[in-house]
Design a protein around this motif. Structure first.
Motif, PDB file in Angstrom:
ATOM      1  N   TYR A  58     -42.081  47.991 -41.000  1.00 39.45           N
ATOM      2  CA  TYR A  58     -42.958  47.199 -39.069  1.00 39.45           C
ATOM      3  C   TYR A  58     -44.859  47.257 -39.216  1.00 39.45           C
ATOM      4  O   TYR A  58     -44.771  47.257 -38.342  1.00 39.45           O
ATOM      5  N   ARG A  65     -39.851  38.338 -38.844  1.00 39.18           N
ATOM      6  CA  ARG A  65     -38.735  38.007 -38.283  1.00 39.18           C
ATOM      7  C   ARG A  65     -38.572  36.709 -38.949  1.00 39.18           C
ATOM      8  O   ARG A  65     -37.004  36.171 -38.928  1.00 39.18           O
ATOM      9  N   VAL A  83     -36.814  35.972 -28.742  1.00 39.41           N
ATOM     10  CA  VAL A  83     -37.819  36.871 -28.802  1.00 39.41           C
ATOM     11  C   VAL A  83     -37.276  37.040 -30.324  1.00 39.41           C
ATOM     12  O   VAL A  83     -38.433  37.725 -31.001  1.00 39.41           O
ATOM     13  N   GLN A  84     -35.591  37.780 -30.939  1.00 37.37           N
ATOM     14  CA  GLN A  84     -36.168  38.289 -31.543  1.00 37.37           C
ATOM     15  C   GLN A  84     -36.577  37.571 -33.183  1.00 37.37           C
ATOM     16  O   GLN A  84     -36.896  38.360 -34.731  1.00 37.37           O
ATOM     17  N   HIS A  91     -44.728  36.189 -30.050  1.00 34.28           N
ATOM     18  CA  HIS A  91     -44.014  37.012 -29.735  1.00 34.28           C
ATOM     19  C   HIS A  91     -44.768  38.291 -29.323  1.00 34.28           C
ATOM     20  O   HIS A  91     -44.010  38.833 -28.396  1.00 34.28           O
ATOM     21  N   LYS A  95     -43.051  39.573 -25.920  1.00 38.62           N
ATOM     22  CA  LYS A  95     -42.270  40.734 -25.446  1.00 38.62           C
ATOM     23  C   LYS A  95     -42.352  41.328 -24.598  1.00 38.62           C
ATOM     24  O   LYS A  95     -42.037  42.413 -23.845  1.00 38.62           O
ATOM     25  N   VAL A 239     -31.505  40.586 -21.816  1.00 41.81           N
ATOM     26  CA  VAL A 239     -30.772  41.848 -21.284  1.00 41.81           C
ATOM     27  C   VAL A 239     -29.331  42.235 -20.706  1.00 41.81           C
ATOM     28  O   VAL A 239     -29.593  43.445 -20.819  1.00 41.81           O
ATOM     29  N   PRO A 242     -26.843  43.548 -23.258  1.00 42.26           N
ATOM     30  CA  PRO A 242     -27.523  44.687 -24.601  1.00 42.26           C
ATOM     31  C   PRO A 242     -26.607  45.754 -23.986  1.00 42.26           C
ATOM     32  O   PRO A 242     -26.628  46.866 -24.300  1.00 42.26           O
ATOM     33  N   THR A 243     -27.104  45.533 -22.577  1.00 45.73           N
ATOM     34  CA  THR A 243     -26.800  46.341 -21.842  1.00 45.73           C
ATOM     35  C   THR A 243     -25.996  47.297 -21.103  1.00 45.73           C
ATOM     36  O   THR A 243     -25.002  48.350 -21.341  1.00 45.73           O
ATOM     37  N   PHE A 288     -24.051  52.668 -34.778  1.00 46.94           N
ATOM     38  CA  PHE A 288     -24.012  51.211 -34.242  1.00 46.94           C
ATOM     39  C   PHE A 288     -24.634  50.416 -34.232  1.00 46.94           C
ATOM     40  O   PHE A 288     -23.534  48.892 -35.217  1.00 46.94           O
ATOM     41  N   GLN A 351     -33.073  52.468 -32.453  1.00 47.50           N
ATOM     42  CA  GLN A 351     -32.368  51.091 -31.984  1.00 47.50           C
ATOM     43  C   GLN A 351     -34.061  50.547 -32.150  1.00 47.50           C
ATOM     44  O   GLN A 351     -35.290  49.572 -31.974  1.00 47.50           O
ATOM     45  N   ASN A 359     -43.952  44.849 -32.181  1.00 46.88           N
ATOM     46  CA  ASN A 359     -43.083  44.388 -33.409  1.00 46.88           C
ATOM     47  C   ASN A 359     -41.866  44.562 -31.815  1.00 46.88           C
ATOM     48  O   ASN A 359     -41.743  44.076 -31.848  1.00 46.88           O
ATOM     49  N   HIS A 360     -40.747  44.505 -33.155  1.00 48.76           N
ATOM     50  CA  HIS A 360     -39.354  44.190 -32.692  1.00 48.76           C
ATOM     51  C   HIS A 360     -38.621  45.180 -32.263  1.00 48.76           C
ATOM     52  O   HIS A 360     -37.259  45.216 -32.069  1.00 48.76           O
ATOM     53  N   CYS A 362     -36.349  47.372 -30.478  1.00 49.93           N
ATOM     54  CA  CYS A 362     -35.754  47.011 -29.173  1.00 49.93           C
ATOM     55  C   CYS A 362     -36.379  47.554 -27.971  1.00 49.93           C
ATOM     56  O   CYS A 362     -36.989  48.922 -27.895  1.00 49.93           O
ATOM     57  N   GLY A 364     -34.936  47.533 -25.034  1.00 52.16           N
ATOM     58  CA  GLY A 364     -34.263  48.556 -24.301  1.00 52.16           C
ATOM     59  C   GLY A 364     -33.355  49.750 -24.630  1.00 52.16           C
ATOM     60  O   GLY A 364     -32.956  50.462 -24.536  1.00 52.16           O
ATOM     61  N   THR A 368     -31.865  52.215 -22.470  1.00 53.74           N
ATOM     62  CA  THR A 368     -30.632  52.944 -22.657  1.00 53.74           C
ATOM     63  C   THR A 368     -30.752  54.330 -22.124  1.00 53.74           C
ATOM     64  O   THR A 368     -29.399  54.853 -22.431  1.00 53.74           O
TER      65      THR A 368
END
Ligand code: HEM
Length: 419
Positions: A58, A65, A83-84, A91, A95, A239, A242-243, A288, A351, A359-360, A362, A364, A368
């Motif tokens: 990280y 990425r 975004v990923q 980014h 983000k 958005v 993943p929800t 997951f 996550q 950084n990347h 998660c 959310g 979550t």
């Protein structure tokens, strides 16, 4: 420099498909090393495991990425060029848009919708012989996510939209029909959300100003330009999809409650602390995300290895969640272990890890956790139900996995909280 362990196969992609989640961890154990080299999709891949490696992975100076996410994952789970896949200032700017949606006021709106839809579904369940929790949880989360996001959803399309979001998620570790279901679901989903973005932009649809659909439709890039309709549609799906995927964790939450009934009563009289720990333990205990990938940005040395620009590197996510070096009795479900967790961004990464904005990790994760807390509270304080005999096992070879029966409940009765 010492040579890191190399897996001596032509290609290990088939083994990844058959071993699933423990693929990296199996080799970490076999080689007794937190770093090793294998070949996946006919290219060299250096694999990393553990908090020290996570800290390196990280570091945005060392990894990017760009070019790391396979096309088949972008065409199903993530959408292309979202975004990923971004890097640097671009980014960070994109983000920041996502993280603004995670402000407490915004999360409260999502939580209120979620609670409302759980209660509405429980009223329906009282009149049903049995309920497959996984299916209905996807609908509940789809309704809550769309209401929060400002995306209109007609009652007759709830099931198909929920199934499409779930199909995108279900495709991420798949080949064959599951992969194609994910691709078709994405095509339909992007067409639908493109229409919503266009209507918001031309004033035919009015949505709350702070809602995700509004924020994304009117977001401007570093050049001050609106995102293309396609890109805005992809980010809006980034958005909602993943929800809806939180349904996987909710079914595992229900499984944990069933297998550890001693927590049910404790959770009913909880001040919130046990609820939080229980949710964290569900995110640790049940699988997951298996791993994340990146490419080396500039050459550097670490762990006895010379990383060269462009090398593919995979970071183990599943393995460290069950690592004896990090967790006492990792295969025991013990929420209390989180009493002493110091909140490191590198040693508990269901996550992703590191920093959210730079950084990347998660976007959310807070959402979550909050949504799981609302769902756990609903399952313990708003309803009672029976769990009939069924196949509750889940396969670690399937990515993503969930209990085979989908968690069937019956004889659902609503409880009166005030009583
Ligand atoms: C990224 C897992 C829920 C939005 C990620 C990553 C993982 C992950 C592993 C990649 C981290 C990395 O590349 O380092 C999960 C899991 C979830 C979940 C297991 C539970 C269901 C959510 C939710 C949202 C969300 C609810 C939004 C509402 C994102 C976004 C990214 C991301 C936008 C990309 C971040 C970036 O590239 O900077 N997630 N996620 N996720 N997630 Fe989640």
């Amino acid at each position: 420099m010492t040579r890191i362990p190399h897996e001596s196969t032509l290609d290990s992609s088939l083994n990844l498909l058959t071993e699933g989640y423990p693929f990296l961890n199996n080799r970490v154990k076999r080689f007794q090393s937190n770093i090793f080299q294998t070949r996946l999709l006919f290219q060299k891949a250096v694999c990393l495991h553990g908090p020290e490696a996570t800290e390196v992975f990280y570091n945005p100076e060392l990894f990017t990425r760009k070019g790391a996410i396979p096309e088949r994952v972008q065409k199903t789970l993530l959408g292309e060029d979202g975004v990923q896949t971004m890097a640097g200032e671009e980014h960070r700017h994109r983000k920041a848009m996502f993280m603004a949606l995670m402000a407490p006021d915004s999360l409260q709106i999502l939580k209120d919708h979620l609670k409302r839809f759980w209660l509405a579904y429980s009223r329906k369940w009282e009149h049903m012989d049995q309920v497959v929790l996984f299916d209905d949880a996807q609908e509940v989360f789809c309704l809550a996510a769309c209401s929060w996001a400002g995306v209109p959803l007609k009652p007759e399309e709830v099931r198909t939209r929920a199934q499409d979001f779930a199909a995108m998620v279900d495709a991420f570790g798949a080949v064959g029909p599951r992969h194609w279901r994910g691709r078709w679901a994405r095509d339909r989903g992007e067409k639908w959300t493109k229409g919503i973005i266009k209507k918001i932009r031309n004033g035919k649809l009015t949505v709350p100003e702070a809602s995700p659909a509004h924020v994304i439709a009117l977001h401007r890039d570093l050049e001050g330009e609106l995102l293309s309709t396609r890109m805005a549609a992809i980010e809006l799906i980034n958005v909602i999809r993943p929800t809806v995927a939180i349904a996987y964790f909710v079914v595992f939450t229900a499984l944990a409650l069933y297998e550890h009934p001693e927590y049910r009563q404790k959770l009913q009289y909880d001040d919130g602390r046990l609820t939080e720990m229980f949710v964290q333990e569900v995110r640790r205990f049940y699988p997951f995300a298996p791993f994340v990938g990146a490419r080396v940005r500039k050459k550097f040395k670490w762990g006895g290895h010379k990383f060269k620009k462009g090398n593919l590197v995979l970071l183990d996510i599943y393995g460290p969640l069950h690592d004896e070096a990090l967790w006492e009795q990792p295969y025991a479900f013990r929420p209390e272990r989180f009493q002493n967790w110091e909140g490191s961004p590198f040693n508990f990464i269901p996550q992703g890890g590191g920093d959210y904005l730079n950084n990347h990790r998660c976007a959310g994760e807070w959402l979550t956790i909050e949504a799981m807390k609302v769902s756990l509270d609903f399952l313990t304080n708003d309803v009672v139900y029976e769990v009939p005999e069924q196949d509750l096992s889940f396969s670690l070879a399937r990515i993503p996995t969930y209990p085979k029966s989908g968690f069937i409940i019956r004889k659902v009765r609503r409880m009166n909280r005030e009583a």
